[in-house]
Design an enzyme around this catalytic site. Sequence first.
Site, PDB file in Angstrom:
ATOM      1  N   TRP B 104       0.859  -1.252   0.100  1.00  0.00           N
ATOM      2  CA  TRP B 104      -0.069   0.125   0.023  1.00  0.00           C
ATOM      3  C   TRP B 104       0.975   1.403  -0.031  1.00  0.00           C
ATOM      4  O   TRP B 104       0.328   2.118  -0.651  1.00  0.00           O
ATOM      5  CB  TRP B 104      -0.886  -0.025   1.145  1.00  0.00           C
ATOM      6  CG  TRP B 104      -1.990  -0.944   0.689  1.00  0.00           C
ATOM      7  CD1 TRP B 104      -2.335  -2.117   1.102  1.00  0.00           C
ATOM      8  CD2 TRP B 104      -2.963  -0.697  -0.373  1.00  0.00           C
ATOM      9  NE1 TRP B 104      -3.355  -2.785   0.566  1.00  0.00           N
ATOM     10  CE2 TRP B 104      -3.994  -1.966  -0.368  1.00  0.00           C
ATOM     11  CE3 TRP B 104      -3.255   0.402  -1.085  1.00  0.00           C
ATOM     12  CZ2 TRP B 104      -4.942  -1.907  -1.217  1.00  0.00           C
ATOM     13  CZ3 TRP B 104      -4.392   0.340  -2.107  1.00  0.00           C
ATOM     14  CH2 TRP B 104      -5.298  -0.906  -2.193  1.00  0.00           C
ATOM     15  N   ASP B 174      -1.194   7.073   6.489  1.00  0.00           N
ATOM     16  CA  ASP B 174      -2.264   6.278   6.145  1.00  0.00           C
ATOM     17  C   ASP B 174      -2.769   5.023   7.111  1.00  0.00           C
ATOM     18  O   ASP B 174      -1.836   4.429   7.349  1.00  0.00           O
ATOM     19  CB  ASP B 174      -2.119   5.635   4.639  1.00  0.00           C
ATOM     20  CG  ASP B 174      -3.389   4.939   4.307  1.00  0.00           C
ATOM     21  OD1 ASP B 174      -4.230   4.556   5.168  1.00  0.00           O
ATOM     22  OD2 ASP B 174      -3.292   4.418   3.083  1.00  0.00           O
ATOM     23  N   LYS B 198     -12.040  -1.052   7.099  1.00  0.00           N
ATOM     24  CA  LYS B 198     -11.465  -2.152   8.050  1.00  0.00           C
ATOM     25  C   LYS B 198     -11.920  -1.882   9.615  1.00  0.00           C
ATOM     26  O   LYS B 198     -12.570  -2.841   9.989  1.00  0.00           O
ATOM     27  CB  LYS B 198      -9.826  -1.604   8.116  1.00  0.00           C
ATOM     28  CG  LYS B 198      -8.697  -2.231   7.156  1.00  0.00           C
ATOM     29  CD  LYS B 198      -9.457  -2.199   5.838  1.00  0.00           C
ATOM     30  CE  LYS B 198      -8.224  -2.546   4.872  1.00  0.00           C
ATOM     31  NZ  LYS B 198      -8.611  -2.575   3.434  1.00  0.00           N
TER      32      LYS B 198
END
Lengths: 364, 364
Positions: B104, B174, B198
Amino acid sequence: MKSNALNFSGGPGALPATVLDETREAIVALPATGLSVLGMSHRSEWFLGILDEAERNIRELLDLPARYAISFLQGGSSLLFATIPMNFATRAFAPPEYVNSGYWSMRSSAEARRVCASRIAWDGTRTGFRELPMLDRLAVAPNAAYLHYVSNETVEGLQFALPEAKPAVPLIADMSSDFLSRPLAADRFAMIYAHAQKNLGPAGVTVALIDREMLARIPDGLPRILDLRTQIEHHSNYNTPPVFAIYVLMLVTRWLRDTIGGLAAMQRINEAKAQRLYGTLDAMRDAIKVHAASPWRSQMNAAFTFGDERLDRAFIAHAAERGIVGLEGHRSLGGLRASLYNAVTLDAVETLCDALTDFGRQHV
Amino acid sequence: MKSNALNFSGGPGALPATVLDETREAIVALPATGLSVLGMSHRSEWFLGILDEAERNIRELLDLPARYAISFLQGGSSLLFATIPMNFATRAFAPPEYVNSGYWSMRSSAEARRVCASRIAWDGTRTGFRELPMLDRLAVAPNAAYLHYVSNETVEGLQFALPEAKPAVPLIADMSSDFLSRPLAADRFAMIYAHAQKNLGPAGVTVALIDREMLARIPDGLPRILDLRTQIEHHSNYNTPPVFAIYVLMLVTRWLRDTIGGLAAMQRINEAKAQRLYGTLDAMRDAIKVHAASPWRSQMNAAFTFGDERLDRAFIAHAAERGIVGLEGHRSLGGLRASLYNAVTLDAVETLCDALTDFGRQHV
């Protein structure tokens, strides 16, 4: 007792009762998976099937030629107001042209001005956004990057007739508030887009149909998430899509196909609803003023007023007693607004019309 | 019979059962309004209250200083990967620096490269993304626009310790996969962002916390929807927000506060879950390899493998018989992954560990 059936909100708006029932069950356990729809992976077979069916249903409802790609995006029309010029207002063409026909098209052209040079092809400001131009007769530069318009102005209650022919320059339409409310010769357009929260589902997803011929015009080097090719290449699954909103949108397209019977049938229902409402408003013309001039009245949103803020407020209260909600006009225009999106029934419109007539007898 | 309680998906992931129950009722009629949550106007008093409470709960859970603005955005982390450099990588500063610690963060830095000059402050590519650097010891240019990292790498199962002090350059994280999973000294950060799917709610909304001092750095002239000031100035209501996703997110923050008892309590539960799982995996170390090196193992995602694709697949089937789902590794890494987000219970982890032990006895 309020009821979703009597929600005349400008959006997010009413959804069909059967779609709400099916969605309700899916929150705890989808029949197909035993899991909550909110916990379903966007890479699951189940969700790939939902994406496929949503796309297939839209294609079938519109009889959409294969050369059009369909993608499901985030960010609403407001993000596309920026990404469309970023993608298509390239140096090979003259500046894009915008029709300023109301609140939302003004926002689209204002955003374009922040991105590129652009031209206003028609401006309704002087006449207070009560009328619309004929799309086919606008004088547009022959090599303009595109012509952009908003097919239905939800705030002012104005709706364009569909263009009679494919124009010489690529035509891009924000159909957020009338997409799938009537049949559409989609092949006259280079791109059509619509956020869901009027006729398609909950807020959080936007449908874009793009003629693949347009994709070759997109410059390289844009951020990938702002490049309109990205979600097309990844079947709307480049990053995590709004799974739930797309699921409900799919159920709505299924309802349009199976329960309503397609867009011609939907149009007949929407025409009947609009005729009933405007008939009532016209019968009260001494007391009520409809914002839009008659030829351009929207089938989706009627903006009107008793011409007196106290009376408008009194009618909102009168209607609320009958379970009718969502009648406040947009903050930019004030007054009243009744939105007649697909999921609003003719019965609900009858109830609203009766409330108007009664109120008129008592108060005006 | 599958159960949401046994959903170990990498995201969208499990949500608390009580939140699902409350959401289910809201689909047809919110108790507060009598209308479907899906048809609630984003300008309604009800929704303004939801936005307020979501913000207030996050502020209270994190003990967040008033100088931080909170906004709710669309487009996921992928859009912020582009908008963060558009907003903050201005000419007054040296290029922003990125920590490449896994899948990511590689995507975040790749997107930044499309927007501006940037520098890689640390790169874990050579070592296969099994370790992490100490944030406080990275050599970063003193006038860098910012330092960006991904606090938890969901694919590889790596998680950073929190920085020990406020770094010299603005720190942007992030935290999509570990936000609100543990207490956080938020004032060490210039910006924190996290998509919901999430630990916070369904896919379709992203939370951003931004130190208002940073807003003065944003250049004028960006498209309004890509300017991070816009949603802050409009209290996340510049355009139609994803009403439903924000509603569920608010319910999750309420659950964290009232049912769990705050982030310190949540951390204790998450630690217990991770210890139980990694304890089981370590006890099977002859058969199972955990991807992350021990000091950097994530409390949120354990990526592991039997070292044999057939065994991995056999375990997925073995677990499915016990109602356990979502164990497939990310497509970029393969193998297995168990995600232990907030809503996954210790009981569910026990069931997974028992399944692992049994499978080990039978097959390895």
